[in-house]
Design an enzyme around this catalytic site. Structure first.
Site, PDB file in Angstrom:
ATOM      1  N   ASN A 163       1.043  -1.240   0.151  1.00 55.10           N
ATOM      2  CA  ASN A 163       0.244  -0.518   0.397  1.00 55.10           C
ATOM      3  C   ASN A 163       0.516   0.696   0.408  1.00 55.10           C
ATOM      4  O   ASN A 163       0.448   2.384  -0.448  1.00 55.10           O
ATOM      5  CB  ASN A 163      -0.971   0.121   1.212  1.00 55.10           C
ATOM      6  CG  ASN A 163      -0.451   0.135   2.542  1.00 55.10           C
ATOM      7  OD1 ASN A 163       0.513  -0.572   2.748  1.00 55.10           O
ATOM      8  ND2 ASN A 163      -0.563   0.481   3.285  1.00 55.10           N
TER       9      ASN A 163
ATOM     10  N   GLU B  33       5.224  -3.896  12.300  1.00 53.75           N
ATOM     11  CA  GLU B  33       4.188  -2.776  11.994  1.00 53.75           C
ATOM     12  C   GLU B  33       2.949  -2.741  11.106  1.00 53.75           C
ATOM     13  O   GLU B  33       3.184  -3.571  10.495  1.00 53.75           O
ATOM     14  CB  GLU B  33       4.170  -1.284  11.962  1.00 53.75           C
ATOM     15  CG  GLU B  33       5.642  -0.614  12.179  1.00 53.75           C
ATOM     16  CD  GLU B  33       5.198  -0.266  13.504  1.00 53.75           C
ATOM     17  OE1 GLU B  33       3.729   0.305  13.601  1.00 53.75           O
ATOM     18  OE2 GLU B  33       5.517   0.087  14.759  1.00 53.75           O
TER      19      GLU B  33
ATOM     20  N   GLU C  92       9.293   2.338  13.992  1.00 51.25           N
ATOM     21  CA  GLU C  92      10.182   2.943  13.350  1.00 51.25           C
ATOM     22  C   GLU C  92       9.751   4.822  13.619  1.00 51.25           C
ATOM     23  O   GLU C  92       8.921   4.910  13.459  1.00 51.25           O
ATOM     24  CB  GLU C  92       9.540   2.525  11.861  1.00 51.25           C
ATOM     25  CG  GLU C  92       9.128   1.237  11.868  1.00 51.25           C
ATOM     26  CD  GLU C  92       8.120   0.431  10.553  1.00 51.25           C
ATOM     27  OE1 GLU C  92       9.879   0.881   9.635  1.00 51.25           O
ATOM     28  OE2 GLU C  92       7.331   0.808  10.146  1.00 51.25           O
TER      29      GLU C  92
HETATM   30  P1  NDP Z   1       1.084  -9.147   4.137  1.00 48.72           P
HETATM   31  O1  NDP Z   1       0.874  -9.071   5.783  1.00 48.72           O
HETATM   32  O2  NDP Z   1      -0.060  -9.825   4.141  1.00 48.72           O
HETATM   33  O3  NDP Z   1       1.910  -9.122   3.421  1.00 48.72           O
HETATM   34  C1  NDP Z   1       3.023  -8.043   4.141  1.00 48.72           C
HETATM   35  C2  NDP Z   1       4.402  -8.077   3.276  1.00 48.72           C
HETATM   36  O4  NDP Z   1       4.740  -9.562   3.865  1.00 48.72           O
HETATM   37  C3  NDP Z   1       4.653  -8.619   2.139  1.00 48.72           C
HETATM   38  O5  NDP Z   1       6.242  -8.385   1.182  1.00 48.72           O
HETATM   39  C4  NDP Z   1       4.026 -10.341   1.884  1.00 48.72           C
HETATM   40  O6  NDP Z   1       4.665 -11.181   0.593  1.00 48.72           O
HETATM   41  C5  NDP Z   1       6.005 -10.704   2.587  1.00 48.72           C
HETATM   42  N1  NDP Z   1       4.895 -12.312   3.725  1.00 48.72           N
HETATM   43  C6  NDP Z   1       3.687 -12.998   3.425  1.00 48.72           C
HETATM   44  N2  NDP Z   1       3.913 -13.645   4.091  1.00 48.72           N
HETATM   45  C7  NDP Z   1       4.657 -14.269   4.801  1.00 48.72           C
HETATM   46  C8  NDP Z   1       5.776 -15.113   4.787  1.00 48.72           C
HETATM   47  N3  NDP Z   1       5.323 -15.901   5.498  1.00 48.72           N
HETATM   48  N4  NDP Z   1       7.047 -14.715   6.011  1.00 48.72           N
HETATM   49  C9  NDP Z   1       7.544 -13.763   5.448  1.00 48.72           C
HETATM   50  N5  NDP Z   1       7.212 -12.557   4.751  1.00 48.72           N
HETATM   51  C10 NDP Z   1       5.126 -13.046   4.382  1.00 48.72           C
HETATM   52  O7  NDP Z   1       0.071  -8.104   4.248  1.00 48.72           O
HETATM   53  P2  NDP Z   1       0.098  -6.714   2.922  1.00 48.72           P
HETATM   54  O8  NDP Z   1       1.051  -6.561   1.791  1.00 48.72           O
HETATM   55  O9  NDP Z   1      -1.434  -6.968   3.026  1.00 48.72           O
HETATM   56  O10 NDP Z   1      -0.600  -5.213   3.447  1.00 48.72           O
HETATM   57  C11 NDP Z   1      -1.736  -4.903   3.955  1.00 48.72           C
HETATM   58  C12 NDP Z   1      -1.895  -4.724   6.039  1.00 48.72           C
HETATM   59  O11 NDP Z   1      -0.020  -3.869   5.979  1.00 48.72           O
HETATM   60  C13 NDP Z   1      -2.030  -4.151   6.118  1.00 48.72           C
HETATM   61  O12 NDP Z   1      -2.977  -5.252   7.763  1.00 48.72           O
HETATM   62  C14 NDP Z   1      -1.976  -2.619   6.579  1.00 48.72           C
HETATM   63  O13 NDP Z   1      -2.478  -2.102   7.763  1.00 48.72           O
HETATM   64  C15 NDP Z   1      -0.808  -2.851   7.024  1.00 48.72           C
HETATM   65  N6  NDP Z   1       0.271  -1.959   7.402  1.00 48.72           N
HETATM   66  C16 NDP Z   1       0.260  -1.810   7.739  1.00 48.72           C
HETATM   67  C17 NDP Z   1       1.173  -0.572   8.476  1.00 48.72           C
HETATM   68  C18 NDP Z   1       2.204   0.019   9.386  1.00 48.72           C
HETATM   69  O14 NDP Z   1       3.049   1.494   9.619  1.00 48.72           O
HETATM   70  N7  NDP Z   1       1.469  -0.323  11.180  1.00 48.72           N
HETATM   71  C19 NDP Z   1       1.626   0.131   7.032  1.00 48.72           C
HETATM   72  C20 NDP Z   1       0.866   0.299   6.269  1.00 48.72           C
HETATM   73  C21 NDP Z   1       0.235  -0.679   5.379  1.00 48.72           C
HETATM   74  P3  NDP Z   1       3.870 -11.168  -0.701  1.00 48.72           P
HETATM   75  O15 NDP Z   1       3.269  -9.913  -0.713  1.00 48.72           O
HETATM   76  O16 NDP Z   1       4.339 -11.804  -2.083  1.00 48.72           O
HETATM   77  O17 NDP Z   1       2.398 -12.212   0.141  1.00 48.72           O
END
Ligand code: NDP
Length: 498
Positions: free
Chosen positions: A156, A254, A468
């Site tokens: 995002n 996060e 962060e």
């Molecule tokens: P995900 O948790 O699905 O994915 C985040 C990252 O983790 C991606 O690069 C993903 O790869 C990777 N990943 C997935 N499975 C694994 C695993 N088993 N081991 C290691 N890495 C893995 O989140 P989204 O990308 O869907 O992002 C949306 C979420 O992020 C929302 O919940 C949002 O609230 C949160 N967010 C939080 C923020 C904060 O600062 N608190 C800021 C922005 C977003 P892949 O894409 O290949 O699955």
């Protein structure tokens, strides 16, 4: 390589752009034109991740031994290159993530701010000196990098979030393996090219695209990886935190949010409405800090409902590349399905669908993942739409008898990322600041945003590990070593302890 007008992008390992050992690639699509392929990216596997870790390990002595001001000089060059490429990179964000172009431009600016802030740290990186309890003894602290760090990011904010991890990690002397979200790898490639062109030595920053379950997991499990900086869902973050802790790695996660605005009856209604609309529907509600709930003090409720529906109905929906668009498509089919599912759940649970609620599929919308901005009222606290992160343009509205009840509703979720109150009453504002359970608190401002020199992150299920940004970022990406130097000519008598 370009085939039929579609370019294939590679991983970046040890300073070289290379194919995955899998020999496979995957396409990514424009969410506003879902049949348009934007590029092919490496479907990496664990072996690629481990090669990247090795490259980072090899580069570590050189980079950690480079004086911090010299590391900063490279970051300052990266800042200038990013400034030159800002328009192209903002366009890339909108093409692959879908957000309105002004939001993408803001995101690039945010990345520039953090790079500038981190580069400045190259001439600080403070430890402290302190008197020793022993004679002829100097005592001080010094910072050391963690070593090899894995950077795992969501789709995002495909430029800003990687930048706010990578820049502080680099200035502290770490070497990195960056695993971006599978949905937004093109922004990641462009960000890495910025650092490459700024003169970052080979192996200091490595990029691996591909499925998190394989690539991300391999990084988390690698014994050579000392630190993990993750942003994403609470589900994946929790699993990474547990796995990292089991291996005694330093981990920061996060995660999700369910951010609420409290609108008190004495507030400046016009100011509040602007912040709520922007918070709820800006970037199509796909910000971790998006406003997902509004809690309205009873006397203001009817006026609020009239205004929120009126303003929402005037939002322009369309392709994010059109600068007049307010709400653009969701980022992917997956996001579209999830948001539509939650709208269905809200209706089934008995909430009142006060506005929107439909997918837009005809005419100019046929090729994109468009969902109307949606507002639910009469929402029960135990409903799933009141408790779970929807991550889309869906606002749930609650009514409260006063500030205490409003804060109770605000705190009634597992998440604790960001929050906001609109009021002119300073006492009630401070009552709120002191009791609301979120890591970031806003008064008379939206739940969004934050500045790079303040810590960013959440409480409860929204965040774990060191914050962060702010000076906390440098605390996370370094280990603090305590040094005692006995410079006396004779032996010093020492107490017998530890
Ligand atoms: P995900 O948790 O699905 O994915 C985040 C990252 O983790 C991606 O690069 C993903 O790869 C990777 N990943 C997935 N499975 C694994 C695993 N088993 N081991 C290691 N890495 C893995 O989140 P989204 O990308 O869907 O992002 C949306 C979420 O992020 C929302 O919940 C949002 O609230 C949160 N967010 C939080 C923020 C904060 O600062 N608190 C800021 C922005 C977003 P892949 O894409 O290949 O699955």
């Amino acid at each position: 390589m370009t085939t039929n007008g579609v370019s294939t992008y590679q991983n970046f390992i040890g300073g070289q752009w290379v194919d995955s050992v899998s020999g496979r690639t995957y396409p990514i699509y424009n969410p506003a034109h879902k049949n348009t392929v934007l590029g092919e990216f490496q479907t990496s596997v664990a072996e690629d991740a481990l090669k990247a870790v090795e490259a980072a390990q090899e580069a570590l002595p050189g980079w950690s031994g480079t004086p911090a001001p010299a590391r900063a000089a490279i970051l300052f060059r990266a800042l200038e290159i990013l400034r030159d490429r800002a328009d192209d990179i903002a366009r890339t964000i909108t093409l692959e993530e879908g957000k309105p172009i002004a939001d993408s431009q803001g995101e690039v600016k945010r990345a520039m701010n953090i790079i500038e802030y981190a580069a400045g740290e190259g001439r600080r990186m403070f430890g402290y000196t302190t008197p020793s309890e022993l004679p002829n003894t100097m005592a001080y602290t010094v910072r050391r990098p963690l070593g090899v760090v894995a950077i795992i990011t969501p789709w995002n904010f495909p430029i800003a979030i990687p930048a706010w991890k990578i820049a502080p990690a680099l200035i502290c002397g770490n070497t990195l393996v960056f695993k971006p979200a599978s949905g937004t790898p093109m922004s990641a490639v462009k960000l890495v090219q910025v650092f490459q062109d700024a003169g970052l030595p080979p192996g200091v920053l490595n990029l691996i695209t591909g499925p998190g379950g394989l690539v991300g997991n391999a990084l988390v499990e690698s014994p050579q990886v000392n630190g993990i900086s993750f942003t994403g869902s609470t589900e994946i973050g929790t699993a990474i935190y547990v796995e990292g802790a089991r291996r005694l790695k330093k981990v920061q996660c996060e995660m999700g949010g369910k951010n609420a605005v409290i609108l008190l009856a004495d507030a400046d209604m016009d100011k509040a409405m602007g912040g709520i609309i922007q918070g709820a529907f800006g970037s199509t509600g796909q910000r971790c800090t998006a406003t997902s709930r509004v809690i309205v003090e009873a006397p203001a409720y009817d006026q609020f409902m009239n205004e929120v529906i009126d303003r929402t109905s005037k939002l322009k929906i369309g392709d994010g590349l059109d600068p007049t668009v307010d709400v653009s498509p969701l980022a992917s089919q997956n996001q579209f399905d999830t948001v539509m599912e939650y709208i269905g759940i809200g209706t089934e649970e008995g909430a009142n669908l006060a506005y929107g609620g439909h997918a837009l599929t005809g005419g100019e919308y046929a090729q994109g993942f468009y969902v109307e901005p949606t507002i639910f009222t009469d929402v029960g606290l135990d409903m799933r739409i009141a408790q779970e992160e929807i991550f889309g343009p869906v606002l749930t509205v609650f009514q409260a008898g006063g500030i205490e009840e409003a804060i109770q509703v605000s705190n009634s979720v597992q998440f604790g990322l960001s929050s906001s109150v609109y009021t002119r009453d300073i006492s009630r504002a401070f009552q709120y600041i002191d009791t609301v359970e979120t890591g970031m608190v806003h008064v008379n401002a939206p739940t969004l945003g934050g500045e790079v020199h303040l810590p960013f992150g959440g409480l409860k299920s929204s965040g774990v590990g060191q914050r962060e940004q702010g000076t906390e970022a440098f605390d996370f990406f370094t280990e603090v070593i305590s040094v005692y130097i006995d410079h006396g000519a004779a032996a010093t008598e020492r107490a017998r302890f530890i």
